[in-house]
Design an enzyme around this catalytic site. Structure first.
Site, mmCIF file in Angstrom:
data_model
loop_
_atom_site.group_PDB
_atom_site.id
_atom_site.type_symbol
_atom_site.label_atom_id
_atom_site.label_comp_id
_atom_site.label_asym_id
_atom_site.label_seq_id
_atom_site.Cartn_x
_atom_site.Cartn_y
_atom_site.Cartn_z
ATOM 1 N N HIS A 40 0.834 -1.199 0.000
ATOM 2 C CA HIS A 40 0.000 0.000 0.000
ATOM 3 C C HIS A 40 0.867 1.246 0.000
ATOM 4 O O HIS A 40 1.924 1.305 0.608
ATOM 5 C CB HIS A 40 -1.042 -0.002 1.123
ATOM 6 C CG HIS A 40 -0.512 0.070 2.520
ATOM 7 N ND1 HIS A 40 -0.201 1.269 3.129
ATOM 8 C CD2 HIS A 40 -0.243 -0.896 3.435
ATOM 9 C CE1 HIS A 40 0.212 1.025 4.371
ATOM 10 N NE2 HIS A 40 0.214 -0.277 4.578
ATOM 11 N N HIS A 74 3.701 2.929 12.902
ATOM 12 C CA HIS A 74 2.797 4.076 13.135
ATOM 13 C C HIS A 74 3.362 5.128 14.095
ATOM 14 O O HIS A 74 2.601 5.817 14.765
ATOM 15 C CB HIS A 74 1.425 3.604 13.654
ATOM 16 C CG HIS A 74 0.677 2.722 12.674
ATOM 17 N ND1 HIS A 74 -0.556 2.200 12.948
ATOM 18 C CD2 HIS A 74 0.997 2.294 11.432
ATOM 19 C CE1 HIS A 74 -0.973 1.481 11.916
ATOM 20 N NE2 HIS A 74 -0.031 1.522 10.972
ATOM 21 N N GLU A 120 -4.963 2.107 2.615
ATOM 22 C CA GLU A 120 -5.053 0.884 3.431
ATOM 23 C C GLU A 120 -5.256 1.232 4.895
ATOM 24 O O GLU A 120 -6.063 0.629 5.602
ATOM 25 C CB GLU A 120 -3.772 0.046 3.254
ATOM 26 C CG GLU A 120 -3.815 -1.322 3.942
ATOM 27 C CD GLU A 120 -3.369 -1.321 5.403
ATOM 28 O OE1 GLU A 120 -3.671 -2.287 6.118
ATOM 29 O OE2 GLU A 120 -2.730 -0.341 5.853
ATOM 30 N N GLU A 121 -4.489 2.223 5.348
ATOM 31 C CA GLU A 121 -4.462 2.521 6.784
ATOM 32 C C GLU A 121 -5.813 2.972 7.329
ATOM 33 O O GLU A 121 -6.085 2.813 8.510
ATOM 34 C CB GLU A 121 -3.409 3.603 7.093
ATOM 35 C CG GLU A 121 -1.972 3.184 6.784
ATOM 36 C CD GLU A 121 -1.440 2.128 7.741
ATOM 37 O OE1 GLU A 121 -2.195 1.696 8.624
ATOM 38 O OE2 GLU A 121 -0.276 1.733 7.585
ATOM 39 N N ASP A 123 6.193 0.759 6.895
ATOM 40 C CA ASP A 123 4.747 0.629 6.653
ATOM 41 C C ASP A 123 4.280 1.738 5.723
ATOM 42 O O ASP A 123 3.881 2.795 6.181
ATOM 43 C CB ASP A 123 4.006 0.663 7.991
ATOM 44 C CG ASP A 123 2.520 0.312 7.847
ATOM 45 O OD1 ASP A 123 2.128 -0.163 6.778
ATOM 46 O OD2 ASP A 123 1.771 0.524 8.815
HETATM 47 ZN ZN ZN Z 1 0.675 -1.222 6.355
#
Ligand code: ZN
Length: 474
Positions: free
Chosen positions: A290, A435, A336-337, A302
């Site tokens: 993503h 995150h 996505e998140e 991420d």
């Molecule tokens: Zn992710």
């Protein structure tokens, strides 16, 4: 010069030199690709090509350095979409296109918290994604602490009403990250459960395995039938401090001021690059990651890592083995998140052709070494890919099981009959950074991401170049 990659802002002139860092070798197409020994030869070629390739790493570097944070619908996200289109074109993908995705943009804004009683202390806090703001000037209230969401739900209005709920559940370190699923409901549903009992706000111990003063953000949800309250996460170190104050049996009062806001509807995009199949262009091997990230770090693990890994795998196959027999489709999902928004849009926009997907997978767990291959393949043929399992075992990647979900964005596909697979990565340290402002390029080890690139290229080459067909998913 700080960075060796020319900026993608110079669209029109040679975009950036990623592909030049990689030696491009094309081989003539051989008709005997279905013969197992040909696959073995391909594996040898892919291993050779991978030895000195930094391609996946260089892609993440480019994304994190030139674009940085890219929360869905933000200006960073729009930059990321332009970056991805330019990058895939520059890599020589045969088709590059994008698919619009409506997203709700959210802005973090200012966040601050401090303990007022029993001992004055500053707390490191961040708003959870999607949270409303506190009233201007903040909320100052007594805190009630619960060890889990279940304990909160089992509590009473008398205990909670008018207070700030503190959900204090520790997350354990684990290679598979399996404790995430246990703790993440605090973040996702904490505001709903706390508001049902009349709380004014909720704060959670960060969903993370570090002991740092970085707070972990991430998606939270509201329920339309329950009053909305602000939700934030404090760092694990600050959660310890707060917990210690409760241990002294003192009354704890904190002040929380968070000025997040809903920034309205925006258009984001799934960005897609294809290498067209030479024999079966309609049959598709879908590999994905993503493109969006949270806004605190630069989205390296991420999911810049995934973007680098799957793109590099596809390009390596084209450069090393030539045009694949089946189409290789790299999908860089939007949003996505904030709840698999791009993934759902992909499904609705491609409803009539999902059955053409031979298999799909997503890389979205950082860049740790891959140790296991899981599938959700038609059980009738699942065992007939022995030559692939053997090649992976030689790289230390063992076959796991046939119950895989394939990764977040592709998890919506097996129910529609699309086979998926997952290349499981060592996530021992993933939730130290996930995150947080600490999700940055330096957390990626070039050797580890290189191993990812190789393993993905081998699996993708097998699925794209042999007649193995694991459809439909069980
Ligand atoms: Zn992710």
């Amino acid at each position: 010069m700080l960075f060796s990659l020319p900026s993608i802002r110079t669209i029109g002139v040679p975009l950036f030199s990623l592909c030049c860092l990689y030696s491009t070798v094309s081989y003539a197409w051989h008709n005997d690709h279905q013969h197992p020994s040909t696959f073995d030869t391909d594996v040898v070629k892919l291993k050779e090509a991978n030895q000195n390739s930094q391609l996946a790493y260089d892609i993440v570097k480019s994304l994190t350095v030139e674009v940085g944070p890219r929360i869905a619908g933000s200006s960073g996200d729009k930059k990321a979409v332009a970056w991805a289109e330019a990058m895939l074109s520059e890599m020589g993908f045969d088709k590059v296109y994008k698919q619009p995705v409506k997203v709700r943009n959210w802005e973090r804004g200012f966040a601050d918290a401090r303990v007022v009683l029993p001992f004055e202390q500053k707390l490191v806090i961040t708003a959870l994604g999607g949270s409303i703001a506190t009233p201007e000037g903040g909320i100052q209230e007594a805190v009630v602490m619960f060890p889990s969401l279940e304990a909160l739900s089992a509590s009473t209005k008398a205990e909670v009403e008018g207070k700030i709920v503190f959900l204090n559940t520790r997350m354990q370190r684990n290679r598979e990250g399996k404790f995430y699923g246990k703790v993440v409901p605090n973040r996702v549903n904490g505001a709903i459960e706390a508001a049902k009992l009349g709380a004014k706000a909720v704060i959670i111990r960060s969903v993370g395995t570090d002991n740092s003063r970085f707070a972990h953000t991430g998606l939270m949800r509201y329920d339309d039938s329950v009053r909305k309250i602000p939700a934030g996460a404090i760092s694990t170190a600050d959660a310890d401090t707060l917990e210690a104050m409760f241990a002294e049996n003192k009354k704890v009062i904190i002040d929380v001021d968070m000025q997040a806001k809903d920034a309205g509807w925006q258009t984001s995009y799934n960005v897609i690059g294809e290498i067209t199949g030479s024999e079966h262009p309609d049959e598709v091997v879908l590999i994905s990651a993503h493109l969006d990230s949270w806004d605190e770090g630069t989205g390296a693990i991420d999911d810049g890592a995934g973007v680098g890994i799957v793109t590099a795998a596809a390009k390596t196959i084209k450069d090393t083995l030539g045009q694949p027999k089946r189409t290789i489709r790299v999908v860089l999902y939007a949003a996505e998140e904030i709840g698999l928004v791009g993934a759902r849009q992909y499904v609705s926009a491609n409803k009539s052709s999902l059955e053409n997907i031979i298999a799909a997978a997503e890389s979205d767990f950082g860049a740790g070494k891959i140790y296991q291959f899981d599938t959700r393949f038609n059980p009738v043929v699942q065992k007939s890919a022995g030559v692939l399992y053997q090649a992976l075992a030689e790289l230390g990647v063992e076959y796991g099981n046939n119950q895989s979900g394939g990764g977040p964005d592709v998890s919506v596909l097996p129910a529609l009959g699309v086979p998926v697979f997952a290349l499981k990565q060592d996530g021992t340290y993933y939730f130290d950074y996930h995150h947080t402002p600490n999700d940055t390029l330096d957390k990626i080890h070039p050797e580890d991401i290189r191993q990812n690139q190789l393993v993905w290229s081998i699996v993708t080459a097998y699925l794209a170049n042999t007649s193995f067909d694991p459809r439909p998913a069980p």
